[in-house]
Design a protein around this motif. Structure first.
Motif, PDB file in Angstrom:
ATOM      1  N   UNK A   1      19.042   2.732  -8.076  1.00 34.08           N
ATOM      2  CA  UNK A   1      18.600   2.681  -6.675  1.00 34.08           C
ATOM      3  C   UNK A   1      17.282   1.927  -6.485  1.00 34.08           C
ATOM      4  N   UNK A   2      16.588   1.600  -7.566  1.00 28.89           N
ATOM      5  CA  UNK A   2      15.349   0.826  -7.474  1.00 28.89           C
ATOM      6  C   UNK A   2      15.523  -0.618  -7.949  1.00 28.89           C
ATOM      7  N   UNK A   3      16.755  -1.047  -8.256  1.00 25.99           N
ATOM      8  CA  UNK A   3      17.000  -2.433  -8.696  1.00 25.99           C
ATOM      9  C   UNK A   3      16.651  -3.390  -7.552  1.00 25.99           C
ATOM     10  N   UNK A   4      15.757  -4.319  -7.815  1.00 28.10           N
ATOM     11  CA  UNK A   4      15.361  -5.315  -6.818  1.00 28.10           C
ATOM     12  C   UNK A   4      14.436  -4.773  -5.743  1.00 28.10           C
ATOM     13  N   UNK A   5      14.091  -3.512  -5.798  1.00 29.94           N
ATOM     14  CA  UNK A   5      13.206  -2.906  -4.788  1.00 29.94           C
ATOM     15  C   UNK A   5      11.763  -2.966  -5.275  1.00 29.94           C
ATOM     16  N   UNK A   6      10.854  -2.911  -4.319  1.00 32.95           N
ATOM     17  CA  UNK A   6       9.439  -2.902  -4.664  1.00 32.95           C
ATOM     18  C   UNK A   6       9.024  -1.454  -4.929  1.00 32.95           C
ATOM     19  N   UNK A   7       8.439  -1.229  -6.096  1.00 36.27           N
ATOM     20  CA  UNK A   7       7.953   0.108  -6.446  1.00 36.27           C
ATOM     21  C   UNK A   7       6.779  -0.058  -7.418  1.00 36.27           C
ATOM     22  N   UNK A   8       5.574   0.118  -6.899  1.00 35.91           N
ATOM     23  CA  UNK A   8       4.369  -0.028  -7.714  1.00 35.91           C
ATOM     24  C   UNK A   8       3.641   1.302  -7.823  1.00 35.91           C
ATOM     25  N   UNK A   9       3.109   1.551  -9.011  1.00 35.24           N
ATOM     26  CA  UNK A   9       2.314   2.756  -9.265  1.00 35.24           C
ATOM     27  C   UNK A   9       1.004   2.292  -9.888  1.00 35.24           C
ATOM     28  N   UNK A  10      -0.125   2.596  -9.208  1.00 37.57           N
ATOM     29  CA  UNK A  10      -1.438   2.183  -9.713  1.00 37.57           C
ATOM     30  C   UNK A  10      -2.369   3.385  -9.792  1.00 37.57           C
ATOM     31  N   UNK A  11      -3.078   3.503 -10.910  1.00 32.51           N
ATOM     32  CA  UNK A  11      -4.053   4.566 -11.111  1.00 32.51           C
ATOM     33  C   UNK A  11      -5.448   3.960 -11.151  1.00 32.51           C
ATOM     34  N   UNK A  12      -6.352   4.489 -10.357  1.00 33.03           N
ATOM     35  CA  UNK A  12      -7.751   4.070 -10.367  1.00 33.03           C
ATOM     36  C   UNK A  12      -8.581   5.271 -10.821  1.00 33.03           C
ATOM     37  N   UNK A  13      -9.007   5.264 -12.089  1.00 35.56           N
ATOM     38  CA  UNK A  13      -9.728   6.418 -12.630  1.00 35.56           C
ATOM     39  C   UNK A  13     -11.163   6.516 -12.113  1.00 35.56           C
ATOM     40  N   UNK A  14     -11.772   5.401 -11.726  1.00 35.57           N
ATOM     41  CA  UNK A  14     -13.151   5.462 -11.231  1.00 35.57           C
ATOM     42  C   UNK A  14     -13.197   6.099  -9.841  1.00 35.57           C
ATOM     43  N   UNK A  15     -12.232   5.748  -8.985  1.00 38.52           N
ATOM     44  CA  UNK A  15     -12.174   6.339  -7.644  1.00 38.52           C
ATOM     45  C   UNK A  15     -11.310   7.595  -7.616  1.00 38.52           C
ATOM     46  N   UNK A  16     -10.646   7.899  -8.734  1.00 41.45           N
ATOM     47  CA  UNK A  16      -9.763   9.053  -8.873  1.00 41.45           C
ATOM     48  C   UNK A  16      -8.681   9.054  -7.793  1.00 41.45           C
ATOM     49  N   UNK A  17      -7.944   7.927  -7.737  1.00 40.22           N
ATOM     50  CA  UNK A  17      -6.837   7.810  -6.790  1.00 40.22           C
ATOM     51  C   UNK A  17      -5.605   7.270  -7.495  1.00 40.22           C
ATOM     52  N   UNK A  18      -4.476   7.607  -6.933  1.00 38.19           N
ATOM     53  CA  UNK A  18      -3.186   7.118  -7.375  1.00 38.19           C
ATOM     54  C   UNK A  18      -2.550   6.462  -6.162  1.00 38.19           C
ATOM     55  N   UNK A  19      -2.134   5.197  -6.296  1.00 41.25           N
ATOM     56  CA  UNK A  19      -1.550   4.466  -5.172  1.00 41.25           C
ATOM     57  C   UNK A  19      -0.098   4.147  -5.481  1.00 41.25           C
TER      58      UNK A  19
END
Length: 192
Positions: free
Chosen positions: A60-78
């Protein structure tokens, strides 16, 4: 004739001084433990790598946009995906991987999804490390309201120290704290 090797001073023995010091300390020894809410960012990164791998394998994610980013300095997950349905599926995958790696999901403050460039949807998730001051105040108040004999809590930065002369009372306080929900995952350590 004076004897060599002996002092001619006052006849104090070191044992007398030690006993006097012991009598001057009226407080019994205090047992204590610390309440913290740590996040192991290496485990978070490992969980996110596993989630990225799963996204690449899912049909179901083939060809779809799916990004996971971790920012440890700001302590956020995008998280970024094509639409809200894929966003929810992506967040569920991430949660599953975090739980498998023993990372407390309670410490992730999920925000609302917002529109991103190119018709995508973006969600920023704050990661709470340590006990926030509001939760720390609530823990101290909870311990006072429980009226467990001589158990006291004190806020020390992003942790709470609980002290009592009785280790049994501390065990009872731990049990009561585990049963109550303070909005963050609690970890008990430094038990003395």
């Amino acid at each position: 004739m004076p004897m060599r090797g002996r002092s001619t001073g006052t006849p104090h023995s070191s044992g007398v001084r030690r006993d006097a010091r012991r009598r001057m300390d009226p407080m019994p020894p205090q047992a204590s433990f610390d309440i913290t809410s740590p996040i192991d960012f290496q485990e978070v990164d490992n969980a996110l790598n596993q989630a990225r791998k799963e996204v690449g394998q899912r049909y179901d994610f083939k060809g779809a946009k799916a990004d996971i980013e971790l920012n440890t300095t700001e302590k956020t997950l995008t998280l970024v995906s094509d639409d809200e349905m894929k966003m929810n599926a992506l967040w569920e995958m991430v949660q599953t991987r975090l739980v498998r790696r023993n990372v407390p999901v309670k410490n992730f403050e999920v925000g609302k999804s917002e529109a991103s460039g190119g018709g995508a949807v973006k969600r920023v998730i704050k990661i709470q490390e340590g006990i926030p001051i509001e939760a720390a105040k609530e823990i101290v108040k909870f311990l006072k309201d429980k009226k467990i004999k001589k158990v006291q809590g004190s806020i020390q930065g992003d942790q709470v120290r609980v002290t009592s002369p009785s280790k049994d009372d501390l065990q009872e306080a731990m049990r009561a704290l585990r049963e109550h929900d303070f909005g963050v995952a609690l970890s008990f350590g430094n038990y003395r």
